[in-house]
Design a protein around this motif. Structure first.
Motif, PDB file in Angstrom:
ATOM      1  N   LEU A 245      -3.903  10.446  -7.780  1.00 40.00           N
ATOM      2  CA  LEU A 245      -3.625   9.592  -6.424  1.00 40.00           C
ATOM      3  C   LEU A 245      -3.606  10.358  -5.353  1.00 40.00           C
ATOM      4  O   LEU A 245      -3.640   9.928  -4.119  1.00 40.00           O
ATOM      5  N   ARG A 246      -2.753  11.534  -5.534  1.00 41.50           N
ATOM      6  CA  ARG A 246      -2.652  12.301  -4.272  1.00 41.50           C
ATOM      7  C   ARG A 246      -1.816  11.271  -3.203  1.00 41.50           C
ATOM      8  O   ARG A 246      -1.914  11.657  -2.004  1.00 41.50           O
TER       9      ARG A 246
ATOM     10  N   ARG B 182       2.682  -0.713 -19.999  1.00 38.45           N
ATOM     11  CA  ARG B 182       2.778  -1.691 -18.751  1.00 38.45           C
ATOM     12  C   ARG B 182       3.023  -0.702 -17.590  1.00 38.45           C
ATOM     13  O   ARG B 182       4.267   0.042 -17.825  1.00 38.45           O
ATOM     14  N   VAL B 183       2.605  -0.786 -16.526  1.00 34.36           N
ATOM     15  CA  VAL B 183       2.885   0.191 -15.353  1.00 34.36           C
ATOM     16  C   VAL B 183       3.183  -0.619 -14.186  1.00 34.36           C
ATOM     17  O   VAL B 183       2.208  -1.374 -14.066  1.00 34.36           O
ATOM     18  N   ARG B 184       4.098  -0.588 -13.281  1.00 31.08           N
ATOM     19  CA  ARG B 184       4.450  -1.034 -12.215  1.00 31.08           C
ATOM     20  C   ARG B 184       4.901  -0.246 -11.126  1.00 31.08           C
ATOM     21  O   ARG B 184       5.444   0.701 -11.522  1.00 31.08           O
ATOM     22  N   VAL B 185       3.892  -0.239 -10.038  1.00 31.14           N
ATOM     23  CA  VAL B 185       4.453   0.945  -9.084  1.00 31.14           C
ATOM     24  C   VAL B 185       4.839  -0.021  -7.826  1.00 31.14           C
ATOM     25  O   VAL B 185       4.401  -0.910  -7.399  1.00 31.14           O
ATOM     26  N   GLY B 186       6.130   0.431  -7.414  1.00 34.54           N
ATOM     27  CA  GLY B 186       6.823  -0.042  -6.336  1.00 34.54           C
ATOM     28  C   GLY B 186       6.564   1.150  -5.160  1.00 34.54           C
ATOM     29  O   GLY B 186       5.954   2.040  -5.554  1.00 34.54           O
TER      30      GLY B 186
ATOM     31  N   LYS C  70       0.812  -1.245   0.013  1.00 29.91           N
ATOM     32  CA  LYS C  70       0.028   0.149  -0.002  1.00 29.91           C
ATOM     33  C   LYS C  70       0.927   1.119  -0.082  1.00 29.91           C
ATOM     34  O   LYS C  70       1.955   1.097   0.523  1.00 29.91           O
ATOM     35  N   LEU C  71       0.384   2.238  -0.503  1.00 31.49           N
ATOM     36  CA  LEU C  71       1.044   3.468  -0.725  1.00 31.49           C
ATOM     37  C   LEU C  71       0.294   4.733   0.105  1.00 31.49           C
ATOM     38  O   LEU C  71      -0.876   4.851   0.169  1.00 31.49           O
ATOM     39  N   PRO C  72       0.875   5.430   0.876  1.00 38.33           N
ATOM     40  CA  PRO C  72       0.246   6.461   1.679  1.00 38.33           C
ATOM     41  C   PRO C  72      -0.299   7.614   0.845  1.00 38.33           C
ATOM     42  O   PRO C  72       0.460   7.871   0.084  1.00 38.33           O
TER      43      PRO C  72
ATOM     44  N   ARG D  16      -1.574  -1.967  -6.832  1.00 34.64           N
ATOM     45  CA  ARG D  16      -2.085  -2.391  -7.960  1.00 34.64           C
ATOM     46  C   ARG D  16      -2.930  -1.638  -8.870  1.00 34.64           C
ATOM     47  O   ARG D  16      -3.146  -1.220  -9.855  1.00 34.64           O
ATOM     48  N   SER D  17      -3.794  -1.003  -7.904  1.00 33.80           N
ATOM     49  CA  SER D  17      -4.810  -0.094  -8.173  1.00 33.80           C
ATOM     50  C   SER D  17      -4.214   1.164  -8.611  1.00 33.80           C
ATOM     51  O   SER D  17      -4.739   1.895  -9.638  1.00 33.80           O
ATOM     52  N   ALA D  18      -3.178   1.686  -8.052  1.00 33.46           N
ATOM     53  CA  ALA D  18      -2.388   2.950  -8.573  1.00 33.46           C
ATOM     54  C   ALA D  18      -1.909   2.637  -9.836  1.00 33.46           C
ATOM     55  O   ALA D  18      -1.744   3.488 -10.715  1.00 33.46           O
TER      56      ALA D  18
END
Length: 164
Positions: free
Chosen positions: A147-148, A109-113, A69-71, A89-91
């Motif tokens: 996304l804020r 393709r987007v991956r968010v770490g 999760k991202l804050p 994943r939602s981000a």
């Protein structure tokens, strides 16, 4: 507290093994542990506490944390204790939609770490350098605006020509 006690025990064990003279508390503790019988109340209590602490640490090691999760930023005027998070994943899906809105992008393709956003995009028409510049702006705006995110991750954007 536990880490401090373990650190003191480890330091004293290394200090003594290095050939230095042991402190009095270390000598007293080791004499008490060596002379007391195994069925002594204090030995059994210490063993139960150690076992309970080990079980708690094992449970904490196996439970899932908030790594996925991202804050997010707390809205102005919101409650002080309020916390909001978004799933990575939602981000990634939201950022992929923003990426696909850039003209010329045929696939993405987007991956968010936790610390970085990785974008791989294919371009059918337009100059890839122009698309990359527009993708950088679009992904940055979506990460901080839509996304804020409290701490927007750094971006890594790779653009290539579509093979067809």
């Amino acid at each position: 507290m536990t880490a401090l006690a373990c650190g003191a025990l480890l330091f004293e064990a290394v200090w003594t093994r290095a050939g230095n003279r042991a402190n009095t508390w270390w000598t007293t503790l080791s004499n008490e542990l060596a002379t007391r019988p195994v069925d002594d109340v204090w030995i059994l209590t210490g063993a139960a506490v150690a076992a309970a602490l080990g079980l708690v640490l094992l449970i904490l090691a196996l439970t899932r944390g908030n790594r996925g999760k991202l804050p997010m930023k707390v809205p102005a005027g919101g409650p002080a204790g309020m916390r909001a998070v978004v799933d990575r994943r939602s981000a990634a899906l939201i950022l992929r939609d923003a990426t696909m809105s850039v003209p010329g992008t045929s696939a993405a393709r987007v991956r968010v770490g936790r610390h970085r956003i990785h974008v791989r995009a294919e371009v059918r028409f337009r100059d890839p350098a122009d698309v990359k510049a527009e993708l950088t702006k679009t992904v940055g705006d979506a990460a901080s605006g839509q996304l804020r995110l409290a701490h927007p991750p750094k971006q890594t954007i790779h653009v290539r020509r579509s093979p067809t």
